[in-house]
Scaffold this motif. Structure first.
Motif, PDB file in Angstrom:
ATOM      1  N   LYS A 193     -19.575 -11.953   3.210  1.00 46.80           N
ATOM      2  CA  LYS A 193     -18.361 -11.967   2.397  1.00 46.80           C
ATOM      3  C   LYS A 193     -18.136 -10.576   1.813  1.00 46.80           C
ATOM      4  N   ARG A 194     -16.890 -10.308   1.450  1.00 50.34           N
ATOM      5  CA  ARG A 194     -16.575  -9.008   0.853  1.00 50.34           C
ATOM      6  C   ARG A 194     -15.693  -9.184  -0.379  1.00 50.34           C
ATOM      7  N   LEU A 195     -16.067  -8.491  -1.440  1.00 48.38           N
ATOM      8  CA  LEU A 195     -15.252  -8.405  -2.647  1.00 48.38           C
ATOM      9  C   LEU A 195     -14.546  -7.052  -2.639  1.00 48.38           C
ATOM     10  N   GLU A 196     -13.226  -7.081  -2.806  1.00 49.90           N
ATOM     11  CA  GLU A 196     -12.454  -5.842  -2.912  1.00 49.90           C
ATOM     12  C   GLU A 196     -11.644  -5.866  -4.195  1.00 49.90           C
ATOM     13  N   VAL A 197     -11.632  -4.752  -4.886  1.00 49.73           N
ATOM     14  CA  VAL A 197     -10.800  -4.574  -6.068  1.00 49.73           C
ATOM     15  C   VAL A 197      -9.847  -3.420  -5.786  1.00 49.73           C
ATOM     16  N   VAL A 198      -8.550  -3.701  -5.904  1.00 46.62           N
ATOM     17  CA  VAL A 198      -7.507  -2.717  -5.602  1.00 46.62           C
ATOM     18  C   VAL A 198      -7.009  -2.116  -6.910  1.00 46.62           C
ATOM     19  N   ILE A 199      -7.137  -0.818  -7.018  1.00 39.66           N
ATOM     20  CA  ILE A 199      -6.711  -0.086  -8.214  1.00 39.66           C
ATOM     21  C   ILE A 199      -5.482   0.740  -7.857  1.00 39.66           C
ATOM     22  N   THR A 200      -4.418   0.617  -8.645  1.00 42.97           N
ATOM     23  CA  THR A 200      -3.178   1.344  -8.334  1.00 42.97           C
ATOM     24  C   THR A 200      -2.785   2.264  -9.478  1.00 42.97           C
ATOM     25  N   PHE A 201      -1.972   3.269  -9.150  1.00 40.26           N
ATOM     26  CA  PHE A 201      -1.591   4.307 -10.100  1.00 40.26           C
ATOM     27  C   PHE A 201      -0.097   4.604  -9.981  1.00 40.26           C
ATOM     28  N   ASP A 202       0.492   5.012 -11.071  1.00 41.18           N
ATOM     29  CA  ASP A 202       1.901   5.424 -11.089  1.00 41.18           C
ATOM     30  C   ASP A 202       1.973   6.891 -10.660  1.00 41.18           C
ATOM     31  N   VAL A 203       2.543   7.138  -9.504  1.00 48.52           N
ATOM     32  CA  VAL A 203       2.565   8.511  -8.977  1.00 48.52           C
ATOM     33  C   VAL A 203       3.613   9.381  -9.658  1.00 48.52           C
ATOM     34  N   THR A 204       4.453   8.794 -10.503  1.00 45.70           N
ATOM     35  CA  THR A 204       5.474   9.582 -11.200  1.00 45.70           C
ATOM     36  C   THR A 204       4.973  10.128 -12.538  1.00 45.70           C
ATOM     37  N   LYS A 205       3.776   9.713 -12.963  1.00 42.35           N
ATOM     38  CA  LYS A 205       3.238  10.156 -14.242  1.00 42.35           C
ATOM     39  C   LYS A 205       2.605  11.551 -14.118  1.00 42.35           C
TER      40      LYS A 205
END
Length: 337
Positions: free
Chosen positions: A243-255
């Motif tokens: 099994k695999r656990l993935e955590v997706v982290i996102t960022f605001d590229v306009t900041k």
């Protein structure tokens, strides 16, 4: 850490692919996504002697982009001139070994999200592109060090803003994942699962989180995914619990504070996100995992000299390369966790 059971084993892929060892509980970066000005990115590609080519329409990535366009409520795709465009750059393979991971860089243009970025910066609609490096944590595939060196050059550009960053950990778990396990998964993952869990096949998603950066948590049957998507790859019964656990982290590229990959990795937000990942893993039932591969990835991407030994010059993710890294005194970066 899994012990090597045969002195002739030379790669993580070799360990798993005649199934002589269990799944390694290693943590690693799986996907990195940047947003860049397309002209700037293309100029860099040409200077590096690389080639951009179109991605065939039957590639699954087109379906994902089509879903994004359907979900766009701003209706910014009004003309034929701005249909989504998908391209890629093929990267080097490990010569002379089987189970190669076909590494490439995906380039996506003309999507609603990118139009929003262009509008923010008061630029033409087609000014920006997404640059995606995927499959960086694949223990059953060989990854070329030359590919990693090319990727690192793009990641070091401060002008290329960090948009997405996926952390993944493999584990052995014989529970069946799907609709029937949705309720238990939601109970286990509280408070992260407060707004609900979405089952899709053998994957469980949490897409709504009250977190400034964590966008998605997914836990899926990696064994089934490999069998279904990699028809030519022989995945034996010994890995049925993979099994695999993935955590997706996102960022605001306009900041303005978004100064790219290196700034994030060397900052406190990354450390905070790793602590959050550890908490999620604990709730799922992953008791322990090793961060050596993650630290090896980060050091290699920040400073290519990490790969300057005989074996890792050829193959990035070999057992020998990782072992040499553990024993080396050279560290460009040390995980503060």
């Amino acid at each position: 850490m899994t012990k090597i059971m045969n002195s002739t084993v030379t790669s993580i892929a070799d360990m798993l692919m005649p199934m002589v060892a269990p799944v390694r509980n290693d943590q690693g970066i799986d996907t990195i996504e940047l947003v860049a000005k397309y002209k700037t990115f293309k100029s860099m590609v040409i200077a590096m002697g690389l080639k951009i080519k179109p991605v065939p329409k039957n590639n699954p990535i087109h379906e994902k982009i089509a879903d994004e366009v359907k979900e766009d409520t701003t209706k910014r795709l009004k003309t034929e001139d701005f249909k989504p465009i998908v391209e890629r750059i093929d990267l080097p393979k490990v010569q002379g070994k089987g189970h190669d991971k076909p590494m490439y860089i995906s380039i996506i243009r003309n999507t609603p999200y990118l139009f929003g970025v262009a509008t923010h910066h008061k630029k033409a609609k087609d000014s920006f592109c997404k640059v995606i490096f995927a499959g960086l944590h694949q223990p059953t595939k060989n990854i070329s060090s030359d590919s990693m060196k090319i990727i690192s050059r793009f990641l070091k550009r401060k002008a290329f803003k960090l948009h997405r960053f996926d952390i993944a950990t493999d584990t052995t778990d014989h529970r069946t994942l799907g609709y029937q396990s949705k309720g238990a998964f939601k109970d286990d993952l509280m408070p992260y699962s407060k707004y609900g869990v979405i089952p899709k096949g053998s994957t469980l998603y949490i897409n709504s989180l009250n977190h400034p950066r964590i966008n998605t948590v997914l836990y899926y049957d990696k064994y089934q995914k490999q069998r279904n998507q990699q028809k030519k790859e022989k995945i034996g019964e010994e890995l049925r619990g993979w099994k695999r656990l993935e955590v997706v982290i996102t960022f605001d590229v306009t900041k303005r504070e978004n100064k790219g990959f290196t700034d994030y990795i060397e900052g406190l937000n990354f450390v905070d996100d790793l602590y959050e990942f550890a908490d999620i893993a604990r709730l799922i039932g992953i008791k322990s995992y090793d961060r050596d591969y993650l630290e090896y990835q980060i050091n290699s991407l920040l400073d290519n000299r990490t790969m300057n030994n005989h074996e890792s010059k050829r193959q990035f993710n070999s057992v020998e390369s990782l072992e040499r890294f553990r024993q080396s005194d050279f560290r460009r970066y040390v995980l503060a966790i």
